[in-house]
Design a protein around this motif. Structure first.
Motif, PDB file in Angstrom:
ATOM      1  N   ASP A  41      44.605  48.551  34.956  1.00 47.40           N
ATOM      2  CA  ASP A  41      43.719  49.509  35.618  1.00 47.40           C
ATOM      3  C   ASP A  41      43.791  49.219  37.106  1.00 47.40           C
ATOM      4  O   ASP A  41      43.869  48.058  37.514  1.00 47.40           O
ATOM      5  CB  ASP A  41      42.278  49.353  35.116  1.00 47.40           C
ATOM      6  CG  ASP A  41      41.385  50.519  35.514  1.00 47.40           C
ATOM      7  OD1 ASP A  41      41.228  50.753  36.731  1.00 47.40           O
ATOM      8  OD2 ASP A  41      40.843  51.187  34.621  1.00 47.40           O
ATOM      9  N   SER A  42      43.788  50.258  37.924  1.00 48.67           N
ATOM     10  CA  SER A  42      43.913  50.038  39.365  1.00 48.67           C
ATOM     11  C   SER A  42      42.677  49.411  39.980  1.00 48.67           C
ATOM     12  O   SER A  42      42.743  48.821  41.054  1.00 48.67           O
ATOM     13  CB  SER A  42      44.225  51.368  40.071  1.00 48.67           C
ATOM     14  OG  SER A  42      43.215  52.315  39.801  1.00 48.67           O
ATOM     15  N   PHE A  43      41.514  49.499  39.295  1.00 43.70           N
ATOM     16  CA  PHE A  43      40.276  48.955  39.838  1.00 43.70           C
ATOM     17  C   PHE A  43      39.926  47.641  39.142  1.00 43.70           C
ATOM     18  O   PHE A  43      39.831  47.594  37.903  1.00 43.70           O
ATOM     19  CB  PHE A  43      39.136  49.955  39.673  1.00 43.70           C
ATOM     20  CG  PHE A  43      39.355  51.230  40.446  1.00 43.70           C
ATOM     21  CD1 PHE A  43      39.164  51.272  41.816  1.00 43.70           C
ATOM     22  CD2 PHE A  43      39.784  52.390  39.800  1.00 43.70           C
ATOM     23  CE1 PHE A  43      39.372  52.435  42.531  1.00 43.70           C
ATOM     24  CE2 PHE A  43      40.004  53.555  40.500  1.00 43.70           C
ATOM     25  CZ  PHE A  43      39.793  53.588  41.875  1.00 43.70           C
ATOM     26  N   PRO A  44      39.713  46.569  39.882  1.00 42.40           N
ATOM     27  CA  PRO A  44      39.517  45.253  39.269  1.00 42.40           C
ATOM     28  C   PRO A  44      38.239  45.108  38.453  1.00 42.40           C
ATOM     29  O   PRO A  44      38.232  44.387  37.455  1.00 42.40           O
ATOM     30  CB  PRO A  44      39.516  44.298  40.473  1.00 42.40           C
ATOM     31  CG  PRO A  44      39.222  45.148  41.656  1.00 42.40           C
ATOM     32  CD  PRO A  44      39.781  46.494  41.358  1.00 42.40           C
ATOM     33  N   VAL A  45      37.156  45.788  38.830  1.00 41.50           N
ATOM     34  CA  VAL A  45      35.908  45.607  38.087  1.00 41.50           C
ATOM     35  C   VAL A  45      35.994  46.178  36.670  1.00 41.50           C
ATOM     36  O   VAL A  45      35.736  45.469  35.688  1.00 41.50           O
ATOM     37  CB  VAL A  45      34.711  46.202  38.857  1.00 41.50           C
ATOM     38  CG1 VAL A  45      33.460  46.175  37.994  1.00 41.50           C
ATOM     39  CG2 VAL A  45      34.468  45.406  40.138  1.00 41.50           C
ATOM     40  N   PRO A  46      36.357  47.473  36.495  1.00 42.80           N
ATOM     41  CA  PRO A  46      36.498  47.963  35.115  1.00 42.80           C
ATOM     42  C   PRO A  46      37.600  47.249  34.339  1.00 42.80           C
ATOM     43  O   PRO A  46      37.475  47.037  33.135  1.00 42.80           O
ATOM     44  CB  PRO A  46      36.805  49.455  35.294  1.00 42.80           C
ATOM     45  CG  PRO A  46      37.255  49.607  36.700  1.00 42.80           C
ATOM     46  CD  PRO A  46      36.559  48.544  37.483  1.00 42.80           C
ATOM     47  N   ARG A  47      38.663  46.864  35.015  1.00 39.56           N
ATOM     48  CA  ARG A  47      39.743  46.130  34.356  1.00 39.56           C
ATOM     49  C   ARG A  47      39.227  44.817  33.793  1.00 39.56           C
ATOM     50  O   ARG A  47      39.462  44.469  32.633  1.00 39.56           O
ATOM     51  CB  ARG A  47      40.859  45.877  35.371  1.00 39.56           C
ATOM     52  CG  ARG A  47      42.083  45.201  34.808  1.00 39.56           C
ATOM     53  CD  ARG A  47      43.173  45.187  35.862  1.00 39.56           C
ATOM     54  NE  ARG A  47      42.909  44.277  36.948  1.00 39.56           N
ATOM     55  CZ  ARG A  47      43.078  44.532  38.248  1.00 39.56           C
ATOM     56  NH1 ARG A  47      43.491  45.729  38.619  1.00 39.56           N
ATOM     57  NH2 ARG A  47      42.833  43.631  39.170  1.00 39.56           N
ATOM     58  N   GLY A  48      38.472  44.085  34.624  1.00 42.98           N
ATOM     59  CA  GLY A  48      37.910  42.811  34.178  1.00 42.98           C
ATOM     60  C   GLY A  48      36.877  42.992  33.084  1.00 42.98           C
ATOM     61  O   GLY A  48      36.786  42.171  32.166  1.00 42.98           O
TER      62      GLY A  48
END
Length: 221
Positions: free
Chosen positions: A20-27
């Motif tokens: 995912d390009s965004f670290p918060v939702p990815r994490g």
């Protein structure tokens, strides 16, 4: 999908790469899958290149990816790339995109499953577990809820039930004659349905549909 998947080892199925390009939702997705027990280990990636590298290094059994990473539609490109690996993982598209053309592109790109981001955490976990067991999962947002779908029984906004059947068979690469025989329709009737389906998806021919390069590719996310 058959249960005889190239990635049959339980340990490999339990290793998941989340792209995912965004670290918060990815994490958050990675942590959810670990803490729920759906994955023994997770690796995170923000680009196609990073995801491919993580998949190879970890010998992962599953990829969970957005439709758009660093560029438009490159998550589908990533899916195509990983399906060419000697030991291809299962691929789950987890995205906010809901346009029928995006769903069609994911199917044509070889995705094993599709879950809209409005799904509950429990549903996402269940989808990962279901894919790990070798069964396809398709959850699309429909109005205010989520509808469980499989590729041959798509429900997409703006299409009749018959057109949805035809779309599923187009994605499975059936010819017009095969569709006519399967659905007990006249060949001209099938041609009319096919033309209507392609028009509603914003593509001009089967090749555009199956290569996910149609002119009206929508932005996901």
């Amino acid at each position: 999908m058959s249960d005889d998947h190239p990635m049959s080892s339980l340990s490999q199925q339990r290793v998941v790469v989340v792209a995912d390009s965004f670290p918060v939702p990815r994490g958050a997705v990675a942590a959810l899958l670990r803490h729920s027990g759906a994955a023994d280990a997770t690796h995170e990636a923000g680009t196609v290149e990073a995801a491919l590298d993580a998949l190879r290094r970890a010998d992962a059994g599953m990829l969970v990816t957005e439709v758009d990473l660093a560029g438009r539609g490159d998550g589908v490109h990533l899916c195509r790339e990983v399906k060419r690996l000697p030991r291809p993982p299962r691929v789950l598209m987890f995205t906010g995109a809901e346009d029928p053309a995006v769903v069609a592109a994911c199917l044509a790109g070889g995705a094993d499953g599709f879950v809209h981001r409005t799904a509950t955490p429990e549903r996402l976990v269940r989808a990962v577990e279901t894919l790990a067991a070798g069964r396809p999962v398709w959850y699309l947002r429909e109005h205010c809820g989520i509808t469980e779908l499989i590729p041959r029984t798509l429900r997409v906004h703006g299409m009749t039930e018959r057109e949805q059947e035809v779309l599923g068979m187009l994605l499975a690469r059936y010819s017009n004659d095969e569709i006519a025989a399967q659905l007990h329709l006249a060949r001209q009737t099938v041609k009319n349905h096919v033309s209507s389906v392609l028009r509603k998806l914003g593509v001009t021919n089967r090749r555009e549909l199956l290569t996910a390069q149609g002119p009206s590719w929508p932005r996901g996310g």
